[in-house]
Design an enzyme around this catalytic site. Sequence first.
Site, PDB file in Angstrom:
ATOM      1  N   ASP A 124      -6.775   4.092  -4.835  1.00  0.00           N
ATOM      2  CA  ASP A 124      -8.175   3.888  -3.169  1.00  0.00           C
ATOM      3  C   ASP A 124      -8.149   5.744  -3.081  1.00  0.00           C
ATOM      4  O   ASP A 124      -8.128   6.408  -4.117  1.00  0.00           O
ATOM      5  CB  ASP A 124      -6.979   3.516  -2.308  1.00  0.00           C
ATOM      6  CG  ASP A 124      -7.336   3.434  -0.599  1.00  0.00           C
ATOM      7  OD1 ASP A 124      -7.943   2.432  -0.590  1.00  0.00           O
ATOM      8  OD2 ASP A 124      -7.464   4.479  -0.063  1.00  0.00           O
ATOM      9  N   LYS A 176       0.901  -1.292  -0.083  1.00  0.00           N
ATOM     10  CA  LYS A 176      -0.017  -0.298   0.509  1.00  0.00           C
ATOM     11  C   LYS A 176       1.069   0.954  -0.012  1.00  0.00           C
ATOM     12  O   LYS A 176       2.333   1.172   0.232  1.00  0.00           O
ATOM     13  CB  LYS A 176      -1.358  -0.209   1.325  1.00  0.00           C
ATOM     14  CG  LYS A 176      -2.142   0.683   0.951  1.00  0.00           C
ATOM     15  CD  LYS A 176      -3.379   0.216   0.346  1.00  0.00           C
ATOM     16  CE  LYS A 176      -4.007   1.163   0.431  1.00  0.00           C
ATOM     17  NZ  LYS A 176      -5.741   0.122   0.210  1.00  0.00           N
TER      18      LYS A 176
END
Length: 457
Positions: A176, A136
């Site tokens: 995201d 991430k």
Amino acid sequence: MISYLKMEKHVKNYVDDFMNRIIAKNPNEPEFHQAVREVVESLAPYILENPVLQKMKVLERIAEPERVIMFRVPWINDKGEVEINRGYRVQMNSAIGPYKGGIRFHSSVNLSILKFLAFEQTFKNSLTTLPMGGGKGGSDFNPKGKSDNEVMNFCQSFITELSRHIGSNIDVPAGDIGVGGREIGFMFGQYKRLRNEFTGTFTGKGIDWGGSLLRPEATGYGTSYFVQEMLATRNDTVEGKTVTISGSGNVAQYAAQKMTRLGAKVVTLSDSNGYIYDPDGLDEEKIEYVMELKNVFRGRIKEYADRYPSATYYEGQRPWHVKCDIAMPCATQNELDGDDAKALVANGCICVAEGANMPSTPEAIEVFLSHKLLYAPGKASNAGGVATSGLEMSQNSMRIAWSSEEVDAKLHAIMKNIHAACCEYGTEEDGYVNYVKGANIAGFIKVANAMLAQGIV
Ligand code: NDP
């Protein structure tokens, strides 16, 4: 997750020891502690029954990122001023495939949040059955109110550094919060220019340049398919159910669209300023309006209430006190607390499916489990997004494009598989499916086996 209070003493000791070490080694990272604790509480009994996992410190290794990259992102705004943000990529685990996970642009981004997301991603990606490790990244850059030119300047600077660390067989980022099609376009463009190669290093690309049909829809649609599966365990369906959704971004929009198409009535959406309640429900036209408002005009959800008199806007509030059958938190972490959970239960809610990552606090989860709600943690119910990213990677590698029917069929099958895996590992003696436990154990086993096979690396 077993209620901490109900744990046997030796299990409790294992959890306490593990968490004390995590907290000492990673101080000031509350979101990371929260995500690890949830997993350790679920896995502790399983690990204690399998001493090799303890001896080889598999979970300890999973909780230590393989690599964290942190860097300066300087860029110039439209006034000609120099701005400086911080960029990150957490490469958490590559046991079962290249690192894979989104990029988040939001002013709240810090190492704790990205480590929690990368940790969760490792289990989620494993659950999809596709070969993807966990990662991430992101930045404390806030795209809100920035011009397209400023967003491009920022993305180009961000990728100039990150490009050294990613690649189609190394690490494949996606979108995201704050990163949608526009941002992926700017990042992909700069990556391609620096590398002089056209590869599938990003997912969420535009359809004309390597993207997969249905990737934008996948997280919201997948979460809705998961809801169908959960309700089916109680011989129930989505049809006619009242649904509250938080957020109004990518995940919320397509969750609203799919749930509406499945015959449910979606009555709320929100953003970080407040929520709208439309007792008439959202229909296709209203959802199209929200998509245009948010994606094209980058407006605020309160404008929905100006456009549709049937709706009321509640400033500074979250939608969890509205009566519903199904709640779908689709905004951000820790957006639904213990009091919200109690209100949902008191109002007759039967199912909570997380479109966002870790939106429910531990207190809220405790309430859901103790009242035996159908409760799906994000790592299971929102895995359709990354699964479809995995399908985009496959299409890029094969240099083909599947039709949306083909992608939808694969997404649907993956969500059914994830649901089945949760039931296999999460069904308790009384028949209640604890999806938290099921998702954590099922996600862990594949990664753990790969790590055991690959030695101490
Ligand atoms: P978007 O940026 O498209 O939308 C985010 C939405 O959540 C916006 O409505 C935003 O409101 C709201 N929001 C963000 N931060 C906060 C906050 N602190 N408090 C209240 N509301 C907030 O992001 P996505 O829809 O892509 O992501 C939403 C969630 O889903 C995240 O948890 C993400 O990690 C998760 N997720 C996303 C996937 C994807 O494919 N995109 C895949 C799997 C999970 P505002 O406009 O005011 O900021």
